[in-house]
Design a protein around this motif. Structure first.
Motif, PDB file in Angstrom:
ATOM      1  N   ILE A  26      -2.054   4.552  -5.076  1.00  0.00           N
ATOM      2  CA  ILE A  26      -2.416   5.070  -3.754  1.00  0.00           C
ATOM      3  C   ILE A  26      -1.668   6.368  -3.450  1.00  0.00           C
ATOM      4  O   ILE A  26      -2.246   7.301  -2.908  1.00  0.00           O
ATOM      5  CB  ILE A  26      -2.208   3.987  -2.679  1.00  0.00           C
ATOM      6  CG1 ILE A  26      -3.241   2.888  -2.945  1.00  0.00           C
ATOM      7  CG2 ILE A  26      -2.366   4.551  -1.269  1.00  0.00           C
ATOM      8  CD1 ILE A  26      -3.212   1.724  -2.044  1.00  0.00           C
ATOM      9  N   ASN A  27      -0.391   6.446  -3.844  1.00  0.00           N
ATOM     10  CA  ASN A  27       0.344   7.687  -3.609  1.00  0.00           C
ATOM     11  C   ASN A  27      -0.272   8.857  -4.369  1.00  0.00           C
ATOM     12  O   ASN A  27      -0.222  10.000  -3.907  1.00  0.00           O
ATOM     13  CB  ASN A  27       1.822   7.523  -3.953  1.00  0.00           C
ATOM     14  CG  ASN A  27       2.598   6.907  -2.796  1.00  0.00           C
ATOM     15  OD1 ASN A  27       2.945   7.594  -1.844  1.00  0.00           O
ATOM     16  ND2 ASN A  27       2.827   5.603  -2.856  1.00  0.00           N
ATOM     17  N   ALA A  53      -1.219   6.251   1.911  1.00  0.00           N
ATOM     18  CA  ALA A  53       0.164   5.801   1.682  1.00  0.00           C
ATOM     19  C   ALA A  53       1.039   6.173   2.880  1.00  0.00           C
ATOM     20  O   ALA A  53       1.837   5.360   3.356  1.00  0.00           O
ATOM     21  CB  ALA A  53       0.714   6.417   0.400  1.00  0.00           C
ATOM     22  N   THR A  54       0.862   7.403   3.388  1.00  0.00           N
ATOM     23  CA  THR A  54       1.625   7.829   4.578  1.00  0.00           C
ATOM     24  C   THR A  54       1.309   6.914   5.752  1.00  0.00           C
ATOM     25  O   THR A  54       2.206   6.475   6.474  1.00  0.00           O
ATOM     26  CB  THR A  54       1.211   9.259   5.008  1.00  0.00           C
ATOM     27  OG1 THR A  54       1.247  10.109   3.875  1.00  0.00           O
ATOM     28  CG2 THR A  54       2.087   9.802   6.116  1.00  0.00           C
ATOM     29  N   VAL A 111       0.848  -1.200   0.000  1.00  0.00           N
ATOM     30  CA  VAL A 111       0.000   0.000   0.000  1.00  0.00           C
ATOM     31  C   VAL A 111       0.883   1.250   0.000  1.00  0.00           C
ATOM     32  O   VAL A 111       0.661   2.187  -0.771  1.00  0.00           O
ATOM     33  CB  VAL A 111      -0.957   0.000   1.221  1.00  0.00           C
ATOM     34  CG1 VAL A 111      -1.677   1.342   1.356  1.00  0.00           C
ATOM     35  CG2 VAL A 111      -1.971  -1.133   1.101  1.00  0.00           C
ATOM     36  N   ALA A 112       1.922   1.248   0.859  1.00  0.00           N
ATOM     37  CA  ALA A 112       2.776   2.436   1.001  1.00  0.00           C
ATOM     38  C   ALA A 112       3.517   2.766  -0.285  1.00  0.00           C
ATOM     39  O   ALA A 112       3.780   3.930  -0.573  1.00  0.00           O
ATOM     40  CB  ALA A 112       3.771   2.225   2.142  1.00  0.00           C
ATOM     41  N   SER A 113       3.849   1.727  -1.080  1.00  0.00           N
ATOM     42  CA  SER A 113       4.665   1.986  -2.273  1.00  0.00           C
ATOM     43  C   SER A 113       3.840   2.001  -3.558  1.00  0.00           C
ATOM     44  O   SER A 113       4.393   2.172  -4.636  1.00  0.00           O
ATOM     45  CB  SER A 113       5.779   0.936  -2.363  1.00  0.00           C
ATOM     46  OG  SER A 113       5.199  -0.345  -2.512  1.00  0.00           O
ATOM     47  N   SER A 114       2.515   1.848  -3.446  1.00  0.00           N
ATOM     48  CA  SER A 114       1.689   1.802  -4.653  1.00  0.00           C
ATOM     49  C   SER A 114       1.587   3.179  -5.313  1.00  0.00           C
ATOM     50  O   SER A 114       1.266   4.179  -4.664  1.00  0.00           O
ATOM     51  CB  SER A 114       0.284   1.309  -4.268  1.00  0.00           C
ATOM     52  OG  SER A 114      -0.689   1.829  -5.142  1.00  0.00           O
TER      53      SER A 114
END
Lengths: 163, 266
Positions: free
Chosen positions: B84-85, B92-93, B78-81
């Motif tokens: 999503i970013n 993402a944060t 999720v964080a690196s998608s």
């Protein structure tokens, strides 16, 4: 309940019948005799047990061996190329990135994963943030951060040289 | 850890039938909470049904103004998608601040929300963004899904399959992590929807888990700025009070985190 667990461990296929509740770290240390991976806290906080499963850093005390059935597992013993240390291992030695050495295998496996994910040329802030799951009680982290920075810079150079 | 029997499910239907034949089974996502709990012998399921390799539970997709995240998607994914970013930067944060890198490689969104730890990050995002939780049986609005501390509307054999987030106009998350555990002492997710509706959801502070702050939502609806929430404090009556911080301390953190989140959302 006992089950047969098979995985690639440092490039070699290994297999054993173990209890389903066996943690990956115990499979690695006790069943396979590779004691480089350490158990520090056993509560998922210290990171001494970090290994790579299918290319990703994970805490092997917080995963069952059965969950890694069919996976590719890399431990600190699998990093060096024969007698030649991995650049991250060499940088820890060069920069005095350890004192007692207990956390070092986890630090090194976390560092290799971080360099792979961020690409080489890491900055200090990123390194410190990425180390939040690894605890060292001796060094105060300064030399660990220096070692990872040096390894990442060196690996960037190696990458440029081969391109 | 007490003895248990491990099963790897190949499909959602497969997992449900394994659960039906288990004496006291538990679904296993990334295991980053369940396994430590079992190691402490605070949980002792007879059977663990591993959902992590079910292909249908993986992946992030965008369609019709919503982003859908499969339940077995890890926090690191999720964080690196890229999707999503760009569409849900607050999410993402949030995912990039859960635990540590190794935990984020294993922990999943489905596992986190099914556990509903009062200090977990995700519940605040689901509530503030007005997400819909899809299971193998039904669809639930986030606010109906989270029912209390470690409690959800899920039935024992029900499986979260995905979470659908409407794409907001703005979103951001700010948390004050416990310096040792990285769990939220207070975390605030703010979102301005595509229709300009504002939601503010707080995690880490409430005794019953995630809650909304209506007064902040009204203030931000007429004036989207950190100053709009600076003077609004939540009552400490229903807040957590423990060795890490008193209820009054957490109440103050909620205001500070709300200001930071609005500033970050821009």
């Amino acid at each position: 309940m006992m089950s047969k667990v098979t995985m690639r461990l440092n490039g070699k296929t290994v297999s054993a019948d173990v209890e389903d509740r066996t943690l990956l770290v115990h499979f690695i240390r006790e069943t396979q005799g590779l004691t480089g991976t350490h158990v520090g806290c056993d509560t998922s906080q210290c990171g001494a047990c970090v290994v790579h499963v299918d290319g990703k850093a994970v805490k092997s005390c917080t995963m069952l061996a059965a969950q890694a059935d069919g996976s590719d597992v890399l431990t600190v013993e699998g990093l060096a190329n024969g007698d030649e240390l991995h650049p991250v291992q060499a940088a820890f030695r060069e920069n005095h990135g350890l004192q007692c050495g207990f956390c070092t295998p986890g630090m090194i496996m976390t560092a290799v994963d971080m360099i792979e994910r961020h690409g080489a040329k890491l900055d200090e802030k990123t390194i410190r943030h990425e180390l939040e799951g690894n605890i060292c009680r001796c060094t105060g982290y300064h030399n660990i951060v220096k070692a990872i920075k040096a390894a990442s810079d060196q690996m960037a150079g190696m990458k440029t040289a081969t391109e | 850890m007490y003895e248990t029997t491990y099963h790897r499910a190949g499909s959602v239907a497969d997992a449900a039938s394994m659960m039906a034949s288990a004496e006291d089974g538990k679904y296993l996502g990334g295991g980053q909470t369940l396994l430590p709990t079992m190691k402490q012998r605070l949980a002792a399921p007879t059977d663990l049904i591993d959902l992590a390799k079910i292909v249908d539970l993986h992946g992030i997709s965008e369609a019709g103004g919503a982003v859908v995240i499969g339940a077995a998607t890890t926090h690191a994914e999720v964080a690196s998608s890229a999707v999503i970013n760009s569409k849900l930067p607050g999410l993402a944060t949030l995912a990039g601040g859960i635990g540590d890198p190794a935990v984020r490689h294993k922990g999943t969104i489905g596992g986190s929300i099914a556990n509903n730890d009062p200090a977990a990050d995700y519940p605040s995002a689901l509530v503030a963004l007005g997400a819909t939780v899809k299971t193998n049986k039904r669809e639930l609005a986030a606010e109906d899904f989270f029912t209390g501390m470690f409690e959800t509307a899920l039935e024992d054999d029900e499986i979260v399959t995905s979470v659908s987030f409407p794409v907001p106009a703005k979103s951001a998350y700010s948390k004050y992590p416990n310096p040792a555990s990285r769990y939220a002492m207070a975390g605030v997710f703010v979102a301005k929807g595509a229709d300009d509706s504002v939601k503010v959801a707080v995690t880490g502070a409430g005794q019953d888990g995630v809650f909304r702050v209506g007064e902040m939502e009204s203030a931000l609806s007429s004036n989207w700025s950190p100053e709009a929430v600076a003077g609004i404090s939540v009552s400490s009556d229903n807040l957590l009070s423990d060795i890490h911080g008193s209820a009054a301390y957490r109440a103050n953190l909620v205001t500070v985190m709300a200001k930071r989140a609005v500033a970050a959302a821009g």
